[in-house]
Design an enzyme around this catalytic site. Structure first.
Site, PDB file in Angstrom:
ATOM      1  N   ASP A   1      -4.667  -6.519   2.514  1.00 11.70           N
ATOM      2  CA  ASP A   1      -4.851  -6.493   1.068  1.00 11.70           C
ATOM      3  C   ASP A   1      -6.325  -6.691   0.750  1.00 11.70           C
ATOM      4  O   ASP A   1      -6.968  -7.609   1.268  1.00 11.70           O
ATOM      5  CB  ASP A   1      -4.007  -7.591   0.410  1.00 11.70           C
TER       6      ASP A   1
ATOM      7  N   ASN B   1     -12.659  -3.006 -10.338  1.00  7.82           N
ATOM      8  CA  ASN B   1     -12.146  -2.015 -11.292  1.00  7.82           C
ATOM      9  C   ASN B   1     -12.494  -2.412 -12.726  1.00  7.82           C
ATOM     10  O   ASN B   1     -12.881  -1.557 -13.544  1.00  7.82           O
ATOM     11  CB  ASN B   1     -10.630  -1.879 -11.153  1.00  7.82           C
TER      12      ASN B   1
ATOM     13  N   ASP C   1      -3.915  -1.440  -3.652  1.00  6.65           N
ATOM     14  CA  ASP C   1      -5.018  -1.813  -2.761  1.00  6.65           C
ATOM     15  C   ASP C   1      -4.497  -2.479  -1.496  1.00  6.65           C
ATOM     16  O   ASP C   1      -5.165  -3.313  -0.894  1.00  6.65           O
ATOM     17  CB  ASP C   1      -6.007  -2.736  -3.476  1.00  6.65           C
TER      18      ASP C   1
END
Length: 305
Positions: free
Chosen positions: A183, A191, A226
């Site tokens: 992860d 973002n 992700d």
């Protein structure tokens, strides 16, 4: 625990999609074999019949299939250039080879016609002729079904089909399989600050780093926004730990640059190993996911097992 020695597999020439449309290496019209039914990991596989192609379960053969009901060397399709025919030969398989439902006698070649279907075990392989446009279209469809558009990694469907097949082989051989659940650390903040285009760029580059880290060892896919996952046949906990640490370091040491912006990020990794941590895909994923959360809780940018 002993590791299984993987058989050397010599695949036939496969048809690959190329954006430039250059199919000069593929004949204008050619014969091919296409897997239309069988193990999910094999579906859609297409090989050229530019030389004899042996079909079976394992060994130095041209078209290996993940079908436990077929023989190691089940049958062969042999081009006969002088007559422009293609002959199907059963190689003394245990469960037999059928052509359009009719059993083929061992060592008694049978000519193939366009559209014929070869039945072996639970797998069906179609024989047929195609041209360069057909090859481009088939490869494009296969790419759509088998590839994650953002990262170029295998799709989750293709990945999990290969994962299940690897677990089946490991159970038969008594060898371990390691699972990594990974992860990204802090991608949401990237973002939010720099936009999803930058986040997508980072994900694509991380995918490349992970692919290189597991190359020749196993497979990796992106299964969430992700999140990544990898399976490593024949790897015990110590070997998986070394590979995971190498992948973690590769991400941590990389600089992600786009449009004048340069960023750094990290990844956390959890490890589980069959049979110690689970006997099937779901158990192994849950065990690796728990290890991932331990890595996150310990400060991120870590490997936990």
């Amino acid at each position: 625990m002993p590791k299984r020695t993987q058989p050397r597999r010599r695949p036939a020439k496969t048809i690959k999609f190329r954006d430039d449309g250059d199919y000069s290496e593929i004949p204008k019209r050619f014969a091919a074999l296409t897997v239309v039914r069988g193990a999910e990991v094999d579906l859609g596989a297409q090989v050229l019949l530019d030389r004899p192609v042996t079909i079976g379960r394992e060994g130095p053969i041209e078209l290996p299939l993940r079908d436990g009901s077929i023989s190691r060397r089940h049958c062969r399709v042999v081009p006969e250039p002088e007559t422009e025919r293609y002959l199907l030969v059963d190689l003394g398989s245990t469960n037999g080879t059928r052509l359009n439902g009719t059993r083929v006698q061992a060592d008694a070649p049978v000519p193939l016609a366009d559209g014929d279907k070869i039945f072996l075990g639970s797998t069906v392989v179609k024989f047929g002729f195609a041209d360069q446009l057909d090859a481009r279209y088939h490869a494009w469809l296969e790419s759509l079904a088998a590839t994650d558009a953002l990262t170029g990694l295998p799709s989750t469907r293709k990945f999990h089909a290969g994962f299940r097949a690897a677990l089946d082989e490991a159970r038969d051989s008594g060898s371990p399989v390691a699972v990594l659940v990974m992860d990204m650390d802090g991608l949401k903040q990237i973002n939010d600050v720099h936009g999803h285009q930058m986040g997508g760029h980072i994900l694509a580059e991380v995918a490349g780093l992970l692919r290189r880290a597991v190359a020749r060892h196993g497979e990796v896919c992106r299964f969430g926004g992700d999140e990544f996952m990898s399976y490593l046949p024949g790897h015990d906990r110590a070997e998986a730990g070394k590979l995971a640490e190498s992948a973690r370091a590769a991400v941590a040491g990389h600089r992600f640059a786009q449009q004048g912006i340069e960023l750094a990020t990290t990844i956390s990794i959890g490890i589980a190993v069959m049979p110690d941590d689970g006997a099937d895909a779901e158990e192994l994923f849950r065990a690796a996911d728990r290890a991932l959360y331990r890595a996150k809780a310990a400060g991120r940018n870590r490997v936990a097992s």
